[in-house]
Motif scaffolding. Structure first.
Motif, PDB file in Angstrom:
ATOM      1  N   THR A 113       0.826  -1.211   0.000  1.00 37.24           N
ATOM      2  CA  THR A 113       0.000   0.000   0.000  1.00 37.24           C
ATOM      3  C   THR A 113       0.853   1.250   0.000  1.00 37.24           C
ATOM      4  O   THR A 113       0.411   2.302  -0.451  1.00 37.24           O
ATOM      5  CB  THR A 113      -0.917   0.052   1.238  1.00 37.24           C
ATOM      6  OG1 THR A 113      -0.092  -0.025   2.389  1.00 37.24           O
ATOM      7  CG2 THR A 113      -1.923  -1.058   1.229  1.00 37.24           C
ATOM      8  N   ARG A 162      -8.648 -10.734   4.465  1.00 36.79           N
ATOM      9  CA  ARG A 162      -8.120  -9.580   5.216  1.00 36.79           C
ATOM     10  C   ARG A 162      -7.747  -8.443   4.254  1.00 36.79           C
ATOM     11  O   ARG A 162      -8.047  -7.283   4.509  1.00 36.79           O
ATOM     12  CB  ARG A 162      -6.888 -10.017   6.001  1.00 36.79           C
ATOM     13  CG  ARG A 162      -6.513  -8.998   7.036  1.00 36.79           C
ATOM     14  CD  ARG A 162      -5.685  -9.567   8.120  1.00 36.79           C
ATOM     15  NE  ARG A 162      -5.836  -8.762   9.329  1.00 36.79           N
ATOM     16  CZ  ARG A 162      -5.006  -8.826  10.338  1.00 36.79           C
ATOM     17  NH1 ARG A 162      -4.008  -9.656  10.321  1.00 36.79           N
ATOM     18  NH2 ARG A 162      -5.182  -8.077  11.398  1.00 36.79           N
ATOM     19  N   GLN A 205     -10.787  -6.767   3.087  1.00 38.25           N
ATOM     20  CA  GLN A 205     -11.390  -5.922   4.126  1.00 38.25           C
ATOM     21  C   GLN A 205     -10.624  -4.608   4.316  1.00 38.25           C
ATOM     22  O   GLN A 205     -11.197  -3.581   4.632  1.00 38.25           O
ATOM     23  CB  GLN A 205     -11.418  -6.681   5.456  1.00 38.25           C
ATOM     24  CG  GLN A 205     -12.460  -7.770   5.505  1.00 38.25           C
ATOM     25  CD  GLN A 205     -12.365  -8.577   6.778  1.00 38.25           C
ATOM     26  OE1 GLN A 205     -11.329  -8.588   7.440  1.00 38.25           O
ATOM     27  NE2 GLN A 205     -13.431  -9.269   7.113  1.00 38.25           N
ATOM     28  N   TRP A 206      -9.324  -4.688   4.123  1.00 43.08           N
ATOM     29  CA  TRP A 206      -8.506  -3.485   4.346  1.00 43.08           C
ATOM     30  C   TRP A 206      -8.643  -2.474   3.208  1.00 43.08           C
ATOM     31  O   TRP A 206      -8.469  -1.286   3.414  1.00 43.08           O
ATOM     32  CB  TRP A 206      -7.023  -3.874   4.488  1.00 43.08           C
ATOM     33  CG  TRP A 206      -6.657  -4.346   5.858  1.00 43.08           C
ATOM     34  CD1 TRP A 206      -7.475  -4.398   6.946  1.00 43.08           C
ATOM     35  CD2 TRP A 206      -5.380  -4.807   6.284  1.00 43.08           C
ATOM     36  NE1 TRP A 206      -6.784  -4.884   8.032  1.00 43.08           N
ATOM     37  CE2 TRP A 206      -5.489  -5.145   7.651  1.00 43.08           C
ATOM     38  CE3 TRP A 206      -4.156  -4.994   5.656  1.00 43.08           C
ATOM     39  CZ2 TRP A 206      -4.422  -5.639   8.398  1.00 43.08           C
ATOM     40  CZ3 TRP A 206      -3.088  -5.485   6.388  1.00 43.08           C
ATOM     41  CH2 TRP A 206      -3.225  -5.807   7.752  1.00 43.08           C
ATOM     42  N   PRO A 251     -11.085  -1.029   1.331  1.00 45.68           N
ATOM     43  CA  PRO A 251     -11.911   0.187   1.438  1.00 45.68           C
ATOM     44  C   PRO A 251     -11.429   1.130   2.532  1.00 45.68           C
ATOM     45  O   PRO A 251     -11.510   2.357   2.386  1.00 45.68           O
ATOM     46  CB  PRO A 251     -13.314  -0.346   1.773  1.00 45.68           C
ATOM     47  CG  PRO A 251     -13.154  -1.769   2.113  1.00 45.68           C
ATOM     48  CD  PRO A 251     -11.863  -2.246   1.569  1.00 45.68           C
ATOM     49  N   VAL A 252     -10.885   0.559   3.601  1.00 50.45           N
ATOM     50  CA  VAL A 252     -10.378   1.396   4.697  1.00 50.45           C
ATOM     51  C   VAL A 252      -9.205   2.227   4.193  1.00 50.45           C
ATOM     52  O   VAL A 252      -9.128   3.435   4.427  1.00 50.45           O
ATOM     53  CB  VAL A 252      -9.939   0.509   5.891  1.00 50.45           C
ATOM     54  CG1 VAL A 252      -9.365   1.366   7.006  1.00 50.45           C
ATOM     55  CG2 VAL A 252     -11.101  -0.310   6.400  1.00 50.45           C
ATOM     56  N   LEU A 253      -8.306   1.556   3.472  1.00 49.72           N
ATOM     57  CA  LEU A 253      -7.130   2.262   2.966  1.00 49.72           C
ATOM     58  C   LEU A 253      -7.515   3.326   1.945  1.00 49.72           C
ATOM     59  O   LEU A 253      -6.960   4.420   1.940  1.00 49.72           O
ATOM     60  CB  LEU A 253      -6.152   1.265   2.346  1.00 49.72           C
ATOM     61  CG  LEU A 253      -5.476   0.342   3.362  1.00 49.72           C
ATOM     62  CD1 LEU A 253      -4.705  -0.764   2.648  1.00 49.72           C
ATOM     63  CD2 LEU A 253      -4.533   1.130   4.250  1.00 49.72           C
ATOM     64  N   GLN A 254      -8.490   2.980   1.104  1.00 49.34           N
ATOM     65  CA  GLN A 254      -8.924   3.959   0.101  1.00 49.34           C
ATOM     66  C   GLN A 254      -9.531   5.183   0.782  1.00 49.34           C
ATOM     67  O   GLN A 254      -9.265   6.317   0.397  1.00 49.34           O
ATOM     68  CB  GLN A 254      -9.953   3.324  -0.844  1.00 49.34           C
ATOM     69  CG  GLN A 254      -9.282   2.590  -1.988  1.00 49.34           C
ATOM     70  CD  GLN A 254     -10.260   1.763  -2.786  1.00 49.34           C
ATOM     71  OE1 GLN A 254     -11.468   1.838  -2.585  1.00 49.34           O
ATOM     72  NE2 GLN A 254      -9.737   0.955  -3.693  1.00 49.34           N
ATOM     73  N   SER A 255     -10.332   4.934   1.814  1.00 55.70           N
ATOM     74  CA  SER A 255     -10.942   6.061   2.540  1.00 55.70           C
ATOM     75  C   SER A 255      -9.878   6.892   3.227  1.00 55.70           C
ATOM     76  O   SER A 255      -9.938   8.118   3.226  1.00 55.70           O
ATOM     77  CB  SER A 255     -11.924   5.555   3.592  1.00 55.70           C
ATOM     78  OG  SER A 255     -12.897   4.778   2.999  1.00 55.70           O
ATOM     79  N   LEU A 256      -8.911   6.196   3.805  1.00 53.75           N
ATOM     80  CA  LEU A 256      -7.826   6.900   4.502  1.00 53.75           C
ATOM     81  C   LEU A 256      -7.112   7.840   3.543  1.00 53.75           C
ATOM     82  O   LEU A 256      -6.824   8.985   3.879  1.00 53.75           O
ATOM     83  CB  LEU A 256      -6.827   5.893   5.031  1.00 53.75           C
ATOM     84  CG  LEU A 256      -6.840   5.566   6.511  1.00 53.75           C
ATOM     85  CD1 LEU A 256      -5.801   4.515   6.829  1.00 53.75           C
ATOM     86  CD2 LEU A 256      -6.609   6.789   7.369  1.00 53.75           C
ATOM     87  N   LYS A 257      -6.826   7.325   2.362  1.00 50.88           N
ATOM     88  CA  LYS A 257      -6.063   8.131   1.399  1.00 50.88           C
ATOM     89  C   LYS A 257      -6.856   9.324   0.892  1.00 50.88           C
ATOM     90  O   LYS A 257      -6.275  10.288   0.398  1.00 50.88           O
ATOM     91  CB  LYS A 257      -5.607   7.258   0.234  1.00 50.88           C
ATOM     92  CG  LYS A 257      -4.479   6.342   0.675  1.00 50.88           C
ATOM     93  CD  LYS A 257      -3.849   5.584  -0.439  1.00 50.88           C
ATOM     94  CE  LYS A 257      -2.645   4.839   0.113  1.00 50.88           C
ATOM     95  NZ  LYS A 257      -1.915   4.095  -0.861  1.00 50.88           N
ATOM     96  N   ALA A 258      -8.195   9.241   1.021  1.00 46.80           N
ATOM     97  CA  ALA A 258      -9.020  10.356   0.546  1.00 46.80           C
ATOM     98  C   ALA A 258      -9.149  11.444   1.607  1.00 46.80           C
ATOM     99  O   ALA A 258      -9.725  12.490   1.358  1.00 46.80           O
ATOM    100  CB  ALA A 258     -10.405   9.844   0.172  1.00 46.80           C
ATOM    101  N   PHE A 259      -8.611  11.175   2.784  1.00 47.60           N
ATOM    102  CA  PHE A 259      -8.774  12.115   3.890  1.00 47.60           C
ATOM    103  C   PHE A 259      -7.889  13.352   3.698  1.00 47.60           C
ATOM    104  O   PHE A 259      -6.679  13.244   3.598  1.00 47.60           O
ATOM    105  CB  PHE A 259      -8.437  11.386   5.197  1.00 47.60           C
ATOM    106  CG  PHE A 259      -8.507  12.265   6.413  1.00 47.60           C
ATOM    107  CD1 PHE A 259      -9.603  13.051   6.651  1.00 47.60           C
ATOM    108  CD2 PHE A 259      -7.464  12.288   7.319  1.00 47.60           C
ATOM    109  CE1 PHE A 259      -9.666  13.855   7.764  1.00 47.60           C
ATOM    110  CE2 PHE A 259      -7.513  13.090   8.439  1.00 47.60           C
ATOM    111  CZ  PHE A 259      -8.621  13.878   8.660  1.00 47.60           C
TER     112      PHE A 259
END
Lengths: 168, 199
Positions: free
Chosen positions: A17, A42, A45-46, A48-56
């Protein structure tokens, strides 16, 4: 599949990532994910979390940037100004001490002769000799206070100290 | 998508050295460029760390003043951002200690910051898309805010600021194994928070 390979897969997923994975590691990881439903799950599952994080993102106000730059410039200037002050202080201290040490023996004999010719008690001209040793501190204090005064008037008139010095 | 690690090039190294020299002579032009270059990343890190926008903005300014004062300590052997984030983190910890108030450093958050994250670049997205993106950002920020600071911090450093694991270890003064385990646990917790939130 053993614990070690799951652990390695987890580590490589994180490396991937952040773009810190070699070709060989990537090949190993994808081979592992194809054969390991738990790790694949796993990873899934990670994602969408990582994608959202990067959009922050956060918004930065131009005023914050402007005031930060101003504060940084002011601090840099302060630090810059304190440097000639230090140099001035040590130069003044060194030169006055050299002068005092060099002139001490001359002064002693001059004051001695003067005291004798004027029939003064010895303690008077010896005290005058003692005061001679205070001169370095007085000289440094005068130089520094003049320097500070220059800085203060430059700051009050809004003229940068550097140009003030050049004009002076 | 496969990505391949790039080694630090000589060019980057000489850039860092050049930067170190500029910081030593307190070159304000270089400092201005650095402030602009790292404005989003630094403020995002501080906002995530403190969960309080005014405190983060205050610390943002303090961090740059500290960079001016301690510029001579940056040796150019490591990436500038790792050094910058370490300074910011130390100042944030000092502030938390001074204020003696919890801003989520040691405990689970009960309250969620009302601050909404707003995209930085000008966008031309349709209103609905815009709304969805804002919702997603608010959602992720809320989920992040609910994480303990230790997890929050490593996730931000890793996935937003893209620091290497070793660099994060240097910034937070923790062993590499701790960094890794916090990232795994943080990701799992974040996923749980996001899944558990009402959509």
């Amino acid at each position: 599949m053993n614990f070690k390979s799951h652990h390695r897969a987890e580590e490589l997923l994180l490396s991937e990532t952040a773009g810190e994975i070699t070709r060989a590691e990537s090949e190993w990881l994808h081979q592992h994910l194809d054969n390991c439903p738990a790790c694949k799950d796993r990873s899934r599952q990670w994602q969408p979390v990582l994608q959202s994080l990067k959009a922050f993102q956060v918004q930065v106000s131009p005023e914050l940037i402007r005031s930060t730059k101003q504060a940084v410039h002011n601090r840099a200037q302060e630090l810059q100004d304190s440097r000639p002050g230090d140099l001035l202080f040590w130069s003044a201290a060194a030169s006055s001490w050299i002068w005092i040490l060099w002139s001490a023996s001359w002064l002693w004999s001059i004051l001695d002769r003067l005291g004798n010719s004027l029939r003064l008690p010895a303690w008077t001209w010896q005290m005058a000799f003692g005061f001679w040793w205070l001169l370095p501190a007085v000289a440094v204090a005068v130089v520094l206070s003049l320097h500070r005064e220059q800085q203060r008037s430059a700051a009050e008139s809004g003229i940068p100290f550097q140009s003030f010095q050049e004009e002076g | 998508m496969m990505t391949v690690a790039e080694p630090i090039t000589l060019n980057q190294e000489s850039e860092n050295q050049e930067l170190a020299r500029a910081l030593r002579r307190r070159d304000t032009e270089v400092l201005d460029r650095l402030i602009e270059r790292y404005q989003y990343r630094l403020l995002r890190y501080l906002t995530t760390l403190t969960r309080d926008r005014p405190t983060a903005e205050d610390l943002f300014q303090e961090t740059w003043i500290r960079v001016v004062e301690r510029g001579g300590q940056y040796n150019g052997r490591h990436r500038f951002e790792a050094w910058l984030f370490a300074i910011a983190r130390n100042l944030a910890i000092d502030r938390i200690r001074q204020q003696k108030v919890s801003i989520g450093w040691d405990e689970w958050a009960d309250e969620v910051s009302g601050e909404k994250s707003i995209p930085t670049a000008a966008r031309t997205a349709a209103p609905l898309e815009d709304f969805m993106q804002n919702e997603q950002r608010t959602h992720i920020q809320q989920a992040l805010n609910e994480l303990p600071a230790g997890y929050r911090e490593v996730l931000v450093l890793r996935f937003l600021e893209e620091l290497a694991l070793e660099e994060i270890s240097g910034v937070i003064h923790a062993p590499l194994s701790t960094v890794k385990s916090r990232i795994y646990r943080g990701l799992d917790l974040l996923r749980e928070k996001m899944e558990g939130a009402v959509l």
